[in-house]
Design a protein around this motif. Structure first.
Motif, short mmCIF file in Angstrom:
data_model
loop_
_atom_site.label_atom_id
_atom_site.label_comp_id
_atom_site.label_asym_id
_atom_site.label_seq_id
_atom_site.Cartn_x
_atom_site.Cartn_y
_atom_site.Cartn_z
N LYS A 174 0.70 -0.96 0.02
CA LYS A 174 -0.19 -0.14 -0.16
C LYS A 174 0.53 1.24 0.32
O LYS A 174 0.49 2.49 -0.38
CB LYS A 174 -0.76 0.05 1.40
CG LYS A 174 -1.56 -1.05 0.80
CD LYS A 174 -2.62 -0.88 2.27
CE LYS A 174 -4.31 -2.19 2.59
NZ LYS A 174 -4.90 -1.89 3.24
N THR A 175 2.06 1.04 0.89
CA THR A 175 2.66 2.44 0.74
C THR A 175 3.48 2.84 -0.60
O THR A 175 3.49 3.67 -1.35
CB THR A 175 4.04 2.24 1.70
OG1 THR A 175 3.17 1.63 3.27
CG2 THR A 175 4.18 2.74 1.75
N SER A 178 0.85 4.27 -2.62
CA SER A 178 0.41 5.33 -2.96
C SER A 178 1.85 6.38 -2.89
O SER A 178 1.05 7.23 -3.88
CB SER A 178 0.26 5.68 -0.55
OG SER A 178 0.64 6.78 -0.22
N LEU A 181 1.04 6.27 -6.73
CA LEU A 181 -0.21 7.03 -7.03
C LEU A 181 0.37 8.58 -7.18
O LEU A 181 0.13 9.22 -7.79
CB LEU A 181 -1.22 6.69 -6.17
CG LEU A 181 -1.60 5.68 -7.01
CD1 LEU A 181 -2.92 4.93 -5.39
CD2 LEU A 181 -2.57 5.53 -7.64
N GLU A 182 1.70 8.91 -5.99
CA GLU A 182 1.45 10.20 -5.89
C GLU A 182 2.52 10.60 -6.66
O GLU A 182 2.37 11.71 -7.32
CB GLU A 182 2.71 10.32 -4.82
CG GLU A 182 1.44 10.69 -2.84
CD GLU A 182 2.14 10.50 -2.22
OE1 GLU A 182 3.60 10.20 -2.49
OE2 GLU A 182 1.78 10.59 -0.51
#
Length: 465
Positions: A174-175, A178, A181-182
């Motif tokens: 997930k990190t 994330s 995605l950023e």
């Protein structure tokens, strides 16, 4: 009856206590594992093993204590009742009765210990053996139950490890997702900003297009007639002084106090006035020295360049290259090396960073003669280097370069206004290492009996395809 009631009361209160004694340690262990899983923190496996050992020990100890408390208590047996022995009846005889002894007091019976029958002993031993077997069976069952609980705890611990590893992996994924995605969001933001800028630029271009079209139309409408009138003058009067230097009006225009019957003069003066008006509107940055050095054909090339520079995809011939972008050769003087007066020629120097090679001088007309120089094709002129090029004169009458001053004195002058003879245009042609070809323009004049060479400009002639 009192002895029998005590175990029953103990059994009634021992059930909840036994559950507490057997279950508190496993409950603590299970609560610790559940807390670490909920908190998503690392499990202290050393502490977990200690809690498991404590649970097993507390369960064994509680069971052993329970067995001692529940052992059967035997009540003391009542003494056996002794029946008096039967008295045999006596038969009276005829004999004389024996003398009767005086009566004696009855003696108290001796206490007899209760005698346990062999069957009772066997039954008691069997009960003890059965109790021992039951105790062993219970212990075995408890051990198996403990083993099963231990195996269950081990399996739960392994699942906890796997769950923690899976949780850590999921958190890491997930990190990473994330972060990705950023990054994608930043890329999209940058792309959106570029799109906005492109749209703004396109809108500006679309908005400016009518304006540019109007400007191009205005330039073409003003420059095209100027070129056509210059060509018409050249077709009608090819030998006119105007055709040699159309932008050096002093040389072909008489003074204000003089009259002239030259037929082309009025039309040339009118053309020159139109040229000055077009120059002030469309190319005011052109240098006077450069414009005065052009002949009529070069002026027409200049006007073509002005039109092309206003196209949608502008084309522009660079006529003022600098030393930072190209080799710039300059003729510094006319003369001869010291002690060699019979060798006349030009001193040439490279004022730029880039070297020049294949240096030539286009033939220049000096009256009826042609002026040229000789340099080996392999000559390379680096920065700030100077080379001497021997000049020669050719023509109908042989003459050496030493007599070049005499040839300049014979050049025609404008007798109407007393202007000095026109100078002679000199152009050095050379190449650079990038494959471009350049022309360095000069003008040679006779001033106070001395030949002088003035640098005009350096322009690009051709670029590699």
């Amino acid at each position: 009856g009192r002895m029998q009631k005590i175990p029953e009361e103990q059994a009634r209160f021992r059930g909840p206590r036994r559950v507490v004694e057997l279950g508190w340690a496993p409950t603590v262990t299970a609560l610790y594992v559940a807390w670490r899983l909920v908190a998503a923190g690392p499990i202290d496996y050393g502490l977990l093993v200690a809690l498991v050992v404590l649970s097993v020990t507390s369960i064994l100890y509680a069971r052993k204590l329970h067995q001692k408390e529940t052992a059967p208590i035997e009540a003391p047996g009542e003494p056996a009742r002794i029946e008096p022995a039967p008295v045999k009846p006596t038969v009276a005889r005829s004999e004389t009765p024996a003398p009767v002894a005086p009566p004696t007091l009855p003696v108290a019976p001796r206490r007899v210990e209760p005698v346990v029958a062999p069957n009772e002993l066997v039954r008691a031993e069997r009960q003890q053996d059965q109790g021992a077997r039951v105790a062993v069976a219970e212990k075995t069952a408890d051990s198996k139950a403990l083993e099963k609980q231990l195996e269950s705890l081990k399996a739960e611990l392994e699942r906890s490890k796997q769950g923690a590893a899976a949780l850590q992996s999921a958190v890491a994924e997930k990190t990473a997702a994330s972060g990705a995605l950023e990054k994608q969001l930043e890329v999209l933001k940058a792309e959106l900003e570029r799109s906005k800028q492109s749209a703004a630029a396109l809108q500006s271009v679309v908005g400016e297009e009518p304006k540019h079209s109007a400007e191009r139309l205005e330039v073409v409408s003003a420059i095209t007639p100027l070129k056509e009138r210059a060509r018409a003058l050249r077709r009608q009067w090819p030998d006119a002084a105007f055709c040699q230097r159309p932008l050096r009006e002093q040389w072909w225009t008489p003074g204000s106090s003089q009259a002239a019957s030259t037929p082309w003069l009025s039309q040339a003066s009118e053309w020159h006035a139109q040229f000055k008006a077009a120059r002030s509107r469309f190319f005011p940055g052109a240098a006077d020295l450069y414009l005065r050095s052009l002949d009529l054909e070069e002026v027409i090339d200049l006007l073509d360049d002005v039109i092309l520079s206003r196209e949608t995809n502008p084309l522009h011939r660079d006529t003022q290259v600098t030393a930072a972008r190209a080799p710039v050769l300059v003729i510094t003087a006319w003369g001869a090396p010291e002690g060699e007066d019979e060798k006349c020629g030009f001193w040439i120097r490279n004022t730029a960073e880039l070297p020049a090679t294949n240096i030539q001088l286009t033939r220049a007309a000096v009256g009826s003669k042609w002026l040229s120089i000789f340099l080996p094709p392999s000559s390379v002129l680096a920065k700030d280097q100077k080379v001497f090029a021997i000049a020669s004169l050719t023509g109908a009458q042989r003459a050496t370069a030493y007599h070049l001053e005499d040839q300049f004195r014979k050049l025609p002058a404008n007798n109407l206004n007393g202007a000095n003879p026109l100078g002679v245009g000199l152009r050095l042609i050379y190449d650079s290492k990038d494959g471009n070809r350049y022309a360095s323009r000069h003008e040679m004049t006779l001033e106070d009996g001395v030949l002088k060479v003035g640098y005009v400009n350096t322009e690009i002639l051709a670029m590699p395809v």
